[in-house]
Design an enzyme around this catalytic site. Structure first.
Site, PDB file in Angstrom:
ATOM      1  N   ARG A   1      -7.880  -4.429  -3.027  1.00 16.62           N
ATOM      2  CA  ARG A   1      -7.465  -3.253  -3.789  1.00 16.62           C
ATOM      3  C   ARG A   1      -8.485  -2.985  -4.895  1.00 16.62           C
ATOM      4  NH1 ARG A   1      -2.462  -2.631  -1.676  1.00 16.62           N
ATOM      5  NH2 ARG A   1      -1.541  -4.571  -0.921  1.00 16.62           N
TER       6      ARG A   1
ATOM      7  N   CYS B   1       0.830  -1.215   0.000  1.00 15.33           N
ATOM      8  CA  CYS B   1       0.000   0.000   0.000  1.00 15.33           C
ATOM      9  C   CYS B   1       0.860   1.259   0.000  1.00 15.33           C
ATOM     10  CB  CYS B   1      -0.919   0.018   1.213  1.00 15.33           C
ATOM     11  SG  CYS B   1      -2.058  -1.377   1.284  1.00 15.33           S
TER      12      CYS B   1
END
Length: 232
Positions: free
Chosen positions: A126, A50
């Site tokens: 995601r 991330c």
């Protein structure tokens, strides 16, 4: 989906919601009225993949803005965690995160948008929602927790969708680097017997249902510049 939530689909309006972000409370989709926006979720703050994604999004932020497109992140972390994380990124990696991040510790927004999958009951996958300037969902992508997103591909998707709207075309695979028709764009196939035989008279192609046309060269070159991978 719990609590009667239904994931918005491509072609539907993005659902109205008020969210708490690192830039304050925001009402979606009204906050981005007249603009495209990309809402993307990440599994968690202070995680390796991330962090690299946020750096990449931030480095390409001006390219998104040139496409009249804003970014907004989301995870099930709190706003305090988000603020500490983006501060760490700026101090340690020298990259300022210019876009807001939604705090969703109860998971309400994540559930509403279908961002929590069987892979993890506590983290958002995601997800990527590309929403146009009329608040219509145009594209949805899902990546697993362990795979970082390709930011140039997201830029390519926005840019190409905008050109599709502008020229009434459809885009081939890998456009503008297609193996069959190169930098050209495809025509939508006709849907009646009267129009079908006219297509090969009007356009180049391989069959009445597979014809193509040029779009302005400057549009193609601008797209190539936009989606170019940059390592800094």
């Amino acid at each position: 989906m719990s609590e009667g939530f239904r994931i918005p689909l491509i072609g539907e309006k993005f659902p109205e919601m008020e969210v708490t972000t690192t830039h304050g409370k925001i009402k979606l989709p009204d906050y981005y009225k007249g603009k495209w926006f990309i809402l993307f979720s990440h599994p968690g703050d202070f995680t390796p993949v991330c962090t690299t994604e946020f750096v990449s999004f931030a480095k390409r932020y001006e390219d998104f803005k040139k496409l009249n497109t804003e970014l907004i992140g989301l995870s099930v972390d709190t706003d305090i965690s988000h603020i500490e994380w983006v501060t760490w990124i700026e101090k340690t990696l020298g990259v300022k995160i210019p876009f807001p991040i939604i705090a969703d510790p109860m998971g309400n927004v994540s559930k509403k948008l279908g961002m929590i999958h069987a892979e993890s009951s506590t983290s958002t996958v995601r997800a990527v929602f590309i929403v146009d300037d009329k608040a219509t969902v145009r594209l949805i992508m899902y990546y697993p927790l362990e795979l970082g997103r390709n930011i140039p591909e997201i830029l390519r998707a926005v840019r190409t969708l905008q050109l599709i709207d502008k020229y009434g075309t459809v885009a081939p695979a890998n456009w503008p680097y297609n193996e069959v028709i190169g930098e050209n764009m495809l025509n939508p196939p006709p849907h009646n017997v009267e129009e079908a035989p006219k297509r090969l008279q009007q356009y180049k192609g391989y069959a009445w249902w597979l014809t193509y046309r040029e779009i302005p060269k400057e549009e193609v070159e601008d797209t190539k510049r936009t989606i170019k991978i940059r390592i800094e």
